[in-house]
Write an enzyme that holds these catalytic residues in place. Structure first.
Site, PDB file in Angstrom:
ATOM      1  N   HIS A  28      28.427 -13.314 -27.790  1.00 25.90           N
ATOM      2  CA  HIS A  28      29.555 -13.280 -28.665  1.00 25.90           C
ATOM      3  C   HIS A  28      29.552 -14.598 -29.788  1.00 25.90           C
ATOM      4  O   HIS A  28      28.875 -15.604 -29.264  1.00 25.90           O
ATOM      5  CB  HIS A  28      30.882 -13.369 -27.845  1.00 25.90           C
ATOM      6  CG  HIS A  28      32.045 -12.994 -28.668  1.00 25.90           C
ATOM      7  ND1 HIS A  28      32.630 -13.957 -29.828  1.00 25.90           N
ATOM      8  CD2 HIS A  28      32.706 -11.729 -28.765  1.00 25.90           C
ATOM      9  CE1 HIS A  28      33.837 -13.401 -30.093  1.00 25.90           C
ATOM     10  NE2 HIS A  28      33.902 -12.127 -29.891  1.00 25.90           N
ATOM     11  N   ASP A  84      33.225  -5.641 -25.368  1.00 29.57           N
ATOM     12  CA  ASP A  84      32.694  -4.256 -25.811  1.00 29.57           C
ATOM     13  C   ASP A  84      32.125  -3.632 -24.882  1.00 29.57           C
ATOM     14  O   ASP A  84      31.813  -2.247 -24.722  1.00 29.57           O
ATOM     15  CB  ASP A  84      31.988  -4.314 -27.266  1.00 29.57           C
ATOM     16  CG  ASP A  84      32.763  -4.919 -28.322  1.00 29.57           C
ATOM     17  OD1 ASP A  84      33.873  -4.250 -28.627  1.00 29.57           O
ATOM     18  OD2 ASP A  84      32.456  -5.860 -28.857  1.00 29.57           O
TER      19      ASP A  84
END
Length: 436
Positions: free
Chosen positions: A317, A375
């Site tokens: 991320h 996700d």
């Protein structure tokens, strides 16, 4: 708490024949590192900063969301995301983001009543869909119809930013959060040629999302409480995430005074990009490409060797350099949903878990601090619930609307100026047009 001016000084050294020291102020937020106050940099020193992507630049003061990427912390108005996901409903989180405190019983009841009252769309919106091809991308339909709502709720024109009353801000916030699930469901139903379903009184926010997606006029629709609560927690986990690209877009566009429906439509457009909102769909594509657990070693070798641009999707991320605090929560939701649907031995889940285990024990990924993000499991959950991958980003937008409108409201109340970044010019020097 507003950032405080610190007594200390930061020093910029600039060379103009001789060394010159230019004092700059520093600022301190409620949490996080010290911040260099750059507002007078150009005027006092004749230089400006260069920060592509603004990864090291604070564009605003905000009291809404705090992220510590090193420690893996996500707070909304000071409340940890883990506690909100466990103890709060999505409307409570939406209220919290916009108002700074969790609602009391009276505020919660009034807000939920308002969400139900405003969930219906103007009937003329049905005509908008007839202009789209059935196979249009759902985000195209969502973006277009959402912007079109500006023509139905246009009391806040582009020249009225400083005259928008607090009541109008509240109503815009309520309407946007209320209407997004209906709009999202209609996008899905239209693309499938199914009759459009209206919100049903007596259902919660999350239950109505699923009702408008999956029910049919000729049959009674029963709420599955496990799936409804799972869907609600997915919404909570996506409600806000600081100054990401879509949120920054909403604030930037909103500062010009544009109608809030058009403003949020701009956020939808930013979210549409696969580098932002489409990552969970990319995870499913990756799992389909790997195929089975036996295909993991070869795939991981391709990632390590950077063959053909192969990437491990759903890991890493831009903000988190540790575990994404939302990822573990999403993993738990995934197990609950698949167990409820009798899919707890689903080959895709087995593949995802083995892939996660492999990456977390591989020095290549450990050294690069590539941990699962939010996700990685969300796409598996949504597909198991019967939501097609083309709709994943649409429901990301439904959830993120709560954060967008809170950020928009905060931006207006702070009387923030419009954005005007500079560019580091690298084109030709001044030159004259040749004589003819």
């Amino acid at each position: 708490m507003a950032a405080q001016q610190d007594a200390g000084q930061w020093v910029l050294r600039r060379v103009e024949g001789t060394a010159q020291e230019v004092p700059l102020g520093s600022m301190k937020g409620q949490l996080g590192p010290d911040v260099v106050d750059m507002r007078t940099l150009y005027r006092r020193a004749g230089v400006f900063s260069y920060d592509p992507g603004f990864a090291n630049t604070a564009s605003c003061m905000s009291a809404i969301t705090y992220i510590d990427g090193e420690a893996g912390i996500l707070l909304h108005r000071g409340y940890p995301i883990e506690q909100l996901c466990q103890k709060a409903s999505f409307p409570e989180v939406a209220w919290l983001l916009s108002h700074g405190e969790l609602p009391d019983a009276r505020q919660k009841a009034r807000f939920e009543h308002g969400l139900m009252a405003e969930a219906h769309l103007h009937e003329q919106i049905r005509n908008f869909f007839n202009g789209f091809r059935r196979d249009s991308h759902p985000m195209a339909m969502l973006c277009g119809t959402l912007a079109g709502l500006s023509s139905f709720y246009g009391n806040q024109g582009a020249d009225q930013r400083h005259r928008i009353t607090s009541e109008e801000r509240e109503m815009s916030t309520l309407r946007l959060v209320a209407k997004m699930p209906t709009l999202a469901a209609w996008v899905y139903r239209y693309s499938r040629g199914l009759p459009l379903i209206y919100p049903r009184p007596g259902l919660s926010y999350a239950e109505n999302c699923l009702h408008m997606l999956f029910s049919m006029p000729e049959a009674a629709w029963e709420v599955n409480p496990v799936l409804a609560r799972a869907f609600e927690r997915i919404l909570i986990l996506h409600a806000d995430h600081g100054q990401n690209v879509s949120t920054s877009t909403v604030r930037t566009v909103g500062a010009t005074g544009v109608n809030p429906f058009a403003c949020v439509a701009a956020g939808v457009a930013a979210l549409w990009g696969p580098a932002h909102g489409g990552a969970n769909e990319a995870v499913l594509d990756m799992l389909d490409e790997i195929g089975t657990v036996d295909g993991i070693p070869d795939f991981m070798n391709r990632v390590r060797n950077q063959e053909d641009g192969t990437r491990l999707m759903g890991f890493g991320h831009r903000v988190y350099r540790n575990l994404d605090p939302r990822a573990g929560l999403m993993r738990n939701i995934c197990h609950e949903v698949l167990a409820e649907l009798g899919m707890d031995h689903d080959p895709r889940l087995e593949l995802a878990m083995k892939l996660e285990e492999t990456a977390l024990n591989d020095e290549y990924f450990i050294s690069r601090r590539l941990y699962p993000n939010v996700d990685f499991y969300s796409g598996i959950i949504l597909r198991a619930m019967g939501i097609p991958s083309s709709m994943f980003t649409v429901f990301f937008a439904v959830a993120r609307t709560a954060g967008w409108v809170a950020q928009w409201k905060e931006m207006l109340e702070s009387r923030a100026g419009i954005s005007r970044p500079r560019a580091l010019y690298v084109g030709p020097d001044r030159r004259d047009v040749p004589a003819s």
